[in-house]
Design an enzyme around this catalytic site. Structure first.
Site, PDB file in Angstrom:
ATOM      1  N   ARG A 445      37.264  39.476  47.820  1.00  0.00           N
ATOM      2  CA  ARG A 445      37.638  39.224  46.417  1.00  0.00           C
ATOM      3  C   ARG A 445      39.084  39.675  46.156  1.00  0.00           C
ATOM      4  NH1 ARG A 445      35.693  41.225  40.448  1.00  0.00           N
ATOM      5  NH2 ARG A 445      35.412  39.170  39.581  1.00  0.00           N
ATOM      6  N   LYS A 478      30.310  50.770  32.565  1.00  0.00           N
ATOM      7  CA  LYS A 478      29.739  49.963  33.655  1.00  0.00           C
ATOM      8  C   LYS A 478      30.646  50.137  34.868  1.00  0.00           C
ATOM      9  CE  LYS A 478      28.936  45.053  34.767  1.00  0.00           C
ATOM     10  NZ  LYS A 478      29.128  43.687  34.242  1.00  0.00           N
ATOM     11  N   TRP A 479      30.125  50.785  35.899  1.00  0.00           N
ATOM     12  CA  TRP A 479      30.906  51.089  37.117  1.00  0.00           C
ATOM     13  C   TRP A 479      30.563  50.041  38.171  1.00  0.00           C
ATOM     14  CZ3 TRP A 479      31.941  56.650  39.218  1.00  0.00           C
ATOM     15  CH2 TRP A 479      32.437  56.596  40.530  1.00  0.00           C
ATOM     16  N   ASP A 480      31.544  49.223  38.501  1.00  0.00           N
ATOM     17  CA  ASP A 480      31.332  48.093  39.405  1.00  0.00           C
ATOM     18  C   ASP A 480      31.869  48.413  40.803  1.00  0.00           C
ATOM     19  OD1 ASP A 480      30.691  45.510  40.169  1.00  0.00           O
ATOM     20  OD2 ASP A 480      31.808  44.545  38.552  1.00  0.00           O
ATOM     21  N   MET A 481      31.473  47.627  41.784  1.00  0.00           N
ATOM     22  CA  MET A 481      31.988  47.756  43.158  1.00  0.00           C
ATOM     23  C   MET A 481      31.846  46.365  43.784  1.00  0.00           C
ATOM     24  SD  MET A 481      30.471  48.873  46.584  1.00  0.00           S
ATOM     25  CE  MET A 481      31.299  49.624  47.961  1.00  0.00           C
ATOM     26  N   ASP A 550      24.123  39.262  39.307  1.00  0.00           N
ATOM     27  CA  ASP A 550      25.048  38.377  38.603  1.00  0.00           C
ATOM     28  C   ASP A 550      24.376  37.059  38.247  1.00  0.00           C
ATOM     29  OD1 ASP A 550      27.242  39.931  38.338  1.00  0.00           O
ATOM     30  OD2 ASP A 550      28.314  39.155  40.077  1.00  0.00           O
TER      31      ASP A 550
END
Ligand code: DGJ
Length: 741
Positions: A445, A478-481, A550
């Protein structure tokens, strides 16, 4: 007393009202497993449960003693190289290159309560009496190391919590190559194994296979628990269903690389191993250094898979999740991601927020795109401050204050572990990436992973995140990875410690989270990794909910939420109503079905509500009122799976309140078909003798026994009929006084 040691027979019996776990110390000091399963009564001796005896070709630990061969018996925590030819639970490389170890019983300790694991997430107790713990110390004289195996049992749950640790006392060094948290040998192999596997947008699909002789298993080497394979495994008898029969649930409280493996040997003994993935792990120990494995749980159920899941749900909700948000109803939120992606302005966000507020939404979440030069996914990650004042003229603070003034909470998206090359952070510190010298670094990404094993990196990122959280009224993060780890190597670790990087990385993520929740205890954290790629019990210790996937299509979500429910509670599953046609699969479903699926979760919306017709907006308003009314039940009831969307053209599940006085049934049709037979749902979990009114309708009043055994009759035609695709209904059951009939 839940843990006893029988001195004469050298047996440990760990038991409560449901389960027994029995370990024997052999004469030579090795440990064997005598039993794990439904509670059995104390006998004066359980040693006969260990099948032993001479066999051709077998290897024995001692000359002339052909009694116990490690190859043929059930070992408690097997090691490599001395006659047990199966996969070991522990492997230690010593300075002379040998990997042979010989740990023998040294001492043990039984105590009330449970000790938290250092730097790792684990179940806790509120009162010491809730649990008892056994720690068995084993010593290897040549290796100069102590192995401590720990077992905790709770008063009121059929669960054993396990972990292992090794401490080195020599003056040279050793390298731990493998250390599993659970190793369990079972006496036969008549099991089916269920794993939760999938991919991005179709996480945690249950896959079932019959055990065969040899090795079967799965795991992750991605740097996180992964969308591909969840750190969870079930062994069930072939006859076990959702509601009857034996099942073991194995859950690892860990978010890094993991491995789950089941090995059946030629004599049909089954060995389950669960723990850190050895492929990406090597941990050196020097004098007085210790390594602690993550915690793993083994749940035993004799009333089917629903019971097994319910035990885990309750433990996670009450003894894993901590802080303000434990067992608290989750705010109904709106998230702007699917509405705007990164292309928004303050004005646009306020339009979405205002409409949402009018319809009853409680919290606004500003997703990706608010920081640095984040115009698209090639830039900005790493710069956790606002630089684009065209988007947010008043910064996060200005926007947050306006939203709070509207009467909503404000939440924000972050991805602290990542960096784009097009960022101030990368330009200043290209050496802060995980990267292998002289090797190409693979993008994902368009982004790269920061070296969280380097304290300077963590301090810098923490400083920025703290500042933003302090600067504005933020009540949700909201902690995304959004990418997996490749070329895993830290420029700040020595060659000797490169094998520690994956584990140190996740420990640093945990420490970061811990600092945040200590410093901002009111904030509700949601974990996320491109949807559900880090949906695991480790994360739940810090973030009480996770973005499930998602994929927001209601019909896809039936499967994802159904699969996820095998291990994780409904309150932990972020679930949103999004626009149609759906972004991921192009499917159009009704607003009602989208809501009816998402309401079994931490509920929210992920679209611009201004796009909806007035009639649909009214529908949203009604959904929100409904959710607010039944939220406690929907998020904290006892969950039963009824119809499986993987095997049928329908799905159904029910949430029942603890006292069984209220329940909400969700019924979903996938593909309709004309002229179908009559449909009925055999409801689960109700009280046979209670009289229930359905949907507040006095004409629909039935006893629990009728609803469960004769079934609840569904209507046949129209929107509620079985001939329509993607339709659904919720049915609310409320116990009423018998006299009211
Ligand atoms: C992946 C998440 O799962 C989405 O919900 C969204 O936050 C995007 N990342 C943003 O980049």
């Amino acid at each position: 007393m839940m843990i006893e040691f029988y001195e004469k027979t050298k047996e440990f019996h760990i038991h409560n009202d449901w389960i027994s776990y029995i370990i024997q110390v052999f004469e030579n000091g090795h440990l064997g497993n005598l039993y794990f399963g439904k509670k059995i009564k104390r006998n004066r001796d359980f040693s006969h449960l260990l099948q032993t005896g001479e066999r051709a070709m077998a290897i024995y630990p001692k000359e002339q003693e052909y009694d116990i061969s490690f190859q043929h018996t059930k070992m408690e925590y097997p090691v490599y190289g001395t006659g047990d030819f199966r996969f070991p639970a522990l492997e230690i490389e010593q300075e002379n290159g040998s990997r042979i170890t010989d740990f023998r019983y040294e001492s043990h300790k039984i105590y009330t309560g449970k000790t938290p694991l250092k730097d790792l997430p684990s179940l806790y107790v509120e009162k010491e009496e809730e649990a008892e713990t056994l720690e068995i110390n084993l010593w290897d004289e040549v290796c100069q190391a102590r192995l401590t195996l720990s077992y905790t049992i709770y008063q009121d749950a059929p669960v054993i919590c396990r972990n292992a640790r090794v401490k080195y006392f020599g003056d040279r060094s050793i390298k731990i190559q493998k250390i599993f948290s659970t190793s369990l040998d079972l006496p036969d192999s008549n099991y089916e194994m269920i794993q939760l596997s999938g991919a991005w947008a179709r996480e945690r699909y249950p896959k079932t296979r019959k055990l065969q002789q040899g090795i079967q298993g799965f795991g992750s080497t991605c740097g996180c628990s992964s969308a591909e394979h969840n750190p969870f495994l079930i062994l069930k008898r072939p006859y076990t269903t959702e509601d009857q029969g034996e099942a073991f649930g194995f859950s690892l409280i860990y978010s890094g690389n993991h491995m789950e493996q089941v090995e059946v040997n030629t004599h049909d003994i089954t060995r389950v191993l669960q723990g850190i993935q050895p492929e990406t792990f090597c941990w050196p120990l020097h004098n007085e250094e210790e390594f602690q494995s993550p915690e793993a749980l083994i749940v035993y159920a004799d009333h089917g898979l629903n019971q097994m899941s319910q035990v885990l749900h309750r433990l996670y909700q009450r003894r894993l999740v901590r802080g303000t948000w434990r067992e608290k109803e989750r705010p109904i939120l709106i998230n702007n991601w699917e509405a705007t992606e990164m292309n928004f302005t303050e004005e646009k966000i306020l339009q979405i927020a205002k409409k949402a507020k009018d319809l009853g939404v409680e919290l606004f979440v500003l997703d990706d795109g608010w920081f640095g030069n984040r115009e698209n996914d090639t830039c900005g990650l790493g710069d956790w401050y606002v630089t684009n004042f065209q988007k947010l003229p008043n910064g996060v603070k200005g926007l947050a204050e306006k939203i709070v003034k509207l009467g909503m909470g404000f939440g924000i998206w972050i991805e602290p572990e990542m960096v784009n090359k097009d960022s101030e952070l990368y330009r200043k510190h290209p050496e802060w990436l995980l990267q292998t010298p002289n090797r190409t670094l693979s993008p994902g990404r368009n982004q790269y992973v920061l070296d969280f094993t380097n304290p300077d990196v963590v301090e810098y990122i923490y400083g920025m995140i703290k500042k933003i959280l302090q600067s504005a009224p933020i009540s949700y993060v909201k902690w995304d990875m959004n990418r997996y780890i490749t070329e895993c190597y830290s420029l700040t670790q020595s060659p000797e410690t490169q094998g520690t990087v994956f584990h140190k990385y996740i420990l640093a993520v945990y420490r970061f989270y811990e600092r945040l929740i200590q410093e901002f205890p009111q904030i509700l954290f949601e974990s996320c990794a491109s949807g559900g790629a880090r949906f695991d019990a480790g994360m739940l210790y810090y973030a009480p909910q996770a973005w499930t996937s998602d994929d927001t299509d209601a019909i896809e979500r039936l499967k994802i939420q159904y699969g996820t429910s095998y291990a994780y509670p409904i309150s932990s599953m972020g679930a949103h109503v999004s626009a149609v046609p759906n972004q991921q699969v192009g499917r159009t479903t009704s607003l009602s079905t989208r809501g009816n699926v998402a309401m079994f979760g931490a509920y929210g919306y992920e679209l611009d509500l201004n796009w909806l017709s007035l009639q649909e907006q009214e529908g949203v308003k009604q959904q929100i009122l409904f959710m607010k009314k039944y939220r406690r039940l929907l998020q904290y009831g006892t969950f039963y799976r009824i119809h499986n969307p993987f095997t049928e053209q329908k799905a159904a599940w029910i949430m029942v309140s603890e006292d069984k006085s209220r329940a909400m049934l969700g019924y979903y049709r996938i593909l309709g078909a004309p002229n179908q037979g009559w449909d009925r749902v055999y409801v689960k979990g109700l009280d046979e003798d209670k009289l229930y009114r359905v949907n507040d309708d006095d004409n629909q009043v039935y006893y629990g026994s009728e609803l469960m055994y004769a079934g609840f009759m569904l209507e046949y035609t129209g929107e509620r009929g079985s001939n329509r695709d993607f339709t659904s209904e919720l049915y609310y059951f409320e116990a009423i006084e018998n006299e009211e009939v």
